[in-house]
Design a protein around this motif. Structure first.
Motif, PDB file in Angstrom:
ATOM      1  N   LYS A 126       0.848  -1.197   0.033  1.00 15.21           N
ATOM      2  CA  LYS A 126      -0.031  -0.088   0.030  1.00 15.21           C
ATOM      3  C   LYS A 126       0.865   1.283  -0.102  1.00 15.21           C
ATOM      4  O   LYS A 126       0.556   2.198  -0.400  1.00 15.21           O
TER       5      LYS A 126
ATOM      6  N   PRO B 282      -6.423  10.227  -1.298  1.00 13.97           N
ATOM      7  CA  PRO B 282      -6.277  10.955  -0.143  1.00 13.97           C
ATOM      8  C   PRO B 282      -4.822  11.159   0.398  1.00 13.97           C
ATOM      9  O   PRO B 282      -4.006  10.209  -0.021  1.00 13.97           O
TER      10      PRO B 282
ATOM     11  N   ALA C  79      -7.585   6.911   8.287  1.00 11.35           N
ATOM     12  CA  ALA C  79      -7.549   5.442   8.228  1.00 11.35           C
ATOM     13  C   ALA C  79      -6.168   5.095   8.114  1.00 11.35           C
ATOM     14  O   ALA C  79      -5.562   5.297   7.360  1.00 11.35           O
TER      15      ALA C  79
ATOM     16  N   LYS D 135      -3.791   1.883   7.357  1.00  6.40           N
ATOM     17  CA  LYS D 135      -4.081   0.749   6.367  1.00  6.40           C
ATOM     18  C   LYS D 135      -2.550   0.012   6.211  1.00  6.40           C
ATOM     19  O   LYS D 135      -1.626   0.547   6.084  1.00  6.40           O
TER      20      LYS D 135
ATOM     21  N   TYR E 184      -6.647  -7.449   3.182  1.00  7.53           N
ATOM     22  CA  TYR E 184      -7.783  -7.937   2.359  1.00  7.53           C
ATOM     23  C   TYR E 184      -9.173  -7.496   2.689  1.00  7.53           C
ATOM     24  O   TYR E 184      -9.246  -7.912   4.058  1.00  7.53           O
ATOM     25  N   ASP E 185     -10.106  -7.331   2.020  1.00  4.51           N
ATOM     26  CA  ASP E 185     -11.539  -6.989   2.417  1.00  4.51           C
ATOM     27  C   ASP E 185     -11.623  -6.233   3.829  1.00  4.51           C
ATOM     28  O   ASP E 185     -12.466  -6.745   4.581  1.00  4.51           O
ATOM     29  N   GLY E 186     -10.929  -5.087   3.721  1.00  6.12           N
ATOM     30  CA  GLY E 186     -11.101  -4.413   4.939  1.00  6.12           C
ATOM     31  C   GLY E 186     -10.475  -4.761   6.308  1.00  6.12           C
ATOM     32  O   GLY E 186     -10.412  -4.226   7.216  1.00  6.12           O
ATOM     33  N   LYS E 187      -9.585  -6.073   5.970  1.00  5.12           N
ATOM     34  CA  LYS E 187      -9.163  -6.654   7.416  1.00  5.12           C
ATOM     35  C   LYS E 187      -7.921  -5.798   7.793  1.00  5.12           C
ATOM     36  O   LYS E 187      -7.532  -5.967   8.849  1.00  5.12           O
TER      37      LYS E 187
ATOM     38  N   VAL F 142      -7.555  -2.686   7.717  1.00  2.00           N
ATOM     39  CA  VAL F 142      -7.790  -1.276   7.770  1.00  2.00           C
ATOM     40  C   VAL F 142      -8.435  -0.995   9.186  1.00  2.00           C
ATOM     41  O   VAL F 142      -9.233  -1.589   9.609  1.00  2.00           O
TER      42      VAL F 142
ATOM     43  N   ILE G  61     -17.027  10.649   2.584  1.00  2.00           N
ATOM     44  CA  ILE G  61     -17.528   9.795   1.697  1.00  2.00           C
ATOM     45  C   ILE G  61     -18.940   9.919   1.574  1.00  2.00           C
ATOM     46  O   ILE G  61     -19.892   9.933   2.376  1.00  2.00           O
TER      47      ILE G  61
ATOM     48  N   ASN H 124     -17.322  -5.433   6.802  1.00  2.14           N
ATOM     49  CA  ASN H 124     -16.631  -4.657   6.003  1.00  2.14           C
ATOM     50  C   ASN H 124     -16.419  -5.411   4.509  1.00  2.14           C
ATOM     51  O   ASN H 124     -15.366  -5.320   4.049  1.00  2.14           O
TER      52      ASN H 124
ATOM     53  N   PHE I 193     -13.465   6.817  -4.168  1.00  2.00           N
ATOM     54  CA  PHE I 193     -14.394   7.647  -3.182  1.00  2.00           C
ATOM     55  C   PHE I 193     -15.004   8.914  -3.909  1.00  2.00           C
ATOM     56  O   PHE I 193     -14.297   9.554  -4.527  1.00  2.00           O
TER      57      PHE I 193
ATOM     58  N   GLU J  23      -8.033   2.412  -3.973  1.00  2.00           N
ATOM     59  CA  GLU J  23      -6.953   1.386  -4.301  1.00  2.00           C
ATOM     60  C   GLU J  23      -7.325   0.719  -5.574  1.00  2.00           C
ATOM     61  O   GLU J  23      -8.631   0.864  -5.957  1.00  2.00           O
TER      62      GLU J  23
END
Ligand code: ADP
Length: 389
Positions: free
Chosen positions: A115, A130, A151, A153, A159-162, A164, A189, A220, A261, A272
């Motif tokens: 990231k 952002p 946020a 990260k 993966y899948d918001g895990k 974040v 958002i 999430n 967003f 992303e």
């Protein structure tokens, strides 16, 4: 284009060996489209009972994170692609040097996989994303109180918001990640959207209409998704321009799902990018002339890109493992959903369920989006994924 000319000078396609890293639902749905083209497909996956195992005969048991496994698998292929970013990129770079075509290119995967690298790429390319700061330890967060709300990260493995975590104020620092990560300014958002862009081997591009994503706030994961997104023509234009800039910026053929967003002022920010077929494109199987899976085959084979146009509006919902249910899977209410004339059911063939696990999806097609949304919410309470007791 891969092929050769015959004696009469006509161009003929030849069968290519294509390897896919990963045999999850994305690999499975990609395999379902493969027989339309002259391809000999092979999958590398560690789980012999993976979703792709039901539809692919050439399953190699091996780990896509292992350098040796990826190299020995890839050396037998003409073209290699991946259904997941967390693969061994050093192996892909080596294979590229050996003449194996890697789509998307290893350098692109390397940038996206991390990231921090991904955020740097957006910055270097002048892509609106952002503002962020790079963090190495949880303690460091205390030095960025001026930057909150944000946020956090994880740089790798999310993966899948895990990966974040929202750090809204000082008290949240205790639950922050103690690992390399980016701290990203919180966006106010209004909508979360995604635009998939296909980039062909000849550099041609094709854009799928923007989809709007609604997330389940608890799990999430993508909850329902609407196509086309309910955004103004001006926002569509901004989003398309950004998505194309991202996709072409990687200087690699491939299919790129660019998540963005839209803020309350109508500004668009890149969140992303997934350099592959993506959950946000599942509706294209029925609702668009060329599905994301068909499109990726065209890209891998060097064929002309497909038609991204929408046939009809759609709403797609993920079918997730129900809370408290763990074990061999059974589907409750499937008969009722199969009887809905505008519903297309896809189950991924996973043998066991657990809460929140992606077990399938349903696409609803029609002209009346509010009605489709209502149907989607009904299906959520009808089709339940439970364990056999
Ligand atoms: P993942 O890659 O794991 O899906 P994302 O980066 O997409 O993680 O973040 C998951 C969710 O967290 C997003 O869908 C969004 O709702 C929220 N989120 C992430 N970044 C921001 C941000 N900068 N501002 C506001 N919300 C954010």
């Amino acid at each position: 284009m891969q092929g050769q000319h015959n004696k009469r000078g006509e161009f003929q396609f030849i069968m290519l060996r294509i390897g896919i890293l990963g045999g999850g639902q994305l690999g499975r749905m990609l395999l379902q489209e493969a027989p339309n083209y002259p391809v000999d497909v092979h999958i590398l996956e560690s789980d012999p009972n993976c979703p792709a195992s039901n539809v692919g005969k050439n399953l190699y048991t091996g780990n896509f994170s292992s350098y040796d496994d990826v190299v020995s698998f890839g050396m037998q292929m003409d073209v290699l692609t991946t259904e997941i970013e967390h693969v061994n990129v050093d192996a892909l770079q080596y294979l590229e040097d050996q003449g194996v075509k890697i789509i998307p290119r290893s350098a692109c995967l390397r940038t996206i996989k991390d990231k921090i690298g991904q955020k740097k790429f957006y910055q270097q390319q002048g892509i609106q994303s952002p503002a962020y700061r790079v963090i190495h330890t949880r303690d460091e967060l205390n030095g960025h109180l001026d930057f909150l709300p944000a946020a956090q990260k994880l740089a790798k493995g999310g993966y899948d918001g895990k990966g974040v975590q929202l750090i809204l104020h000082n008290d949240d620092i205790a639950k922050g990640f103690d690992a390399p990560s980016v701290l990203e300014k919180l966006v106010d958002i209004d909508k979360e959207i995604a635009v998939s862009v296909a980039v062909g081997q000849d550099g041609s591009t094709a854009i799928y209409p923007a989809v709007e994503m609604v997330f389940d706030p608890v799990l999430n994961v993508l909850d329902v998704q609407v196509c086309p997104a309910g955004i103004s023509a001006a926002v569509v234009e901004k989003a398309n321009a950004l998505a194309v800039k991202v996709a072409t910026g990687f200087a690699s053929p491939g299919l790129f799902a660019v998540e963005m967003f839209v803020d309350k002022q109508g500004e668009v920010w890149v969140n992303e990018t997934a350099p592959r077929v993506h959950n946000s494109g599942h509706h294209t199987i029925e609702a668009h002339y060329s599905s994301q899976f068909d499109m990726l085959w065209r890209i891998l084979l060097g064929y002309p890109l497909g038609n991204t146009e929408m046939i009809q509006s759609s709403v797609m919902l993920n079918i997730l493992g129900a809370e408290g249910e763990v074990g061999p899977v059974r589907y409750e209410g499937l008969k009722a959903v199969l009887a809905i004339p505008n519903a297309f059911v896809h189950l991924y063939g996973k043998q066991s369920t657990k809460p929140g696990r992606k077990m399938g999806h349903v696409t609803l097609m029609g002209d009346d989006v509010p009605q489709l949304l209502q149907q989607a919410h009904q299906i959520k309470t009808t089709l339940l994924v439970k364990a056999q007791h």
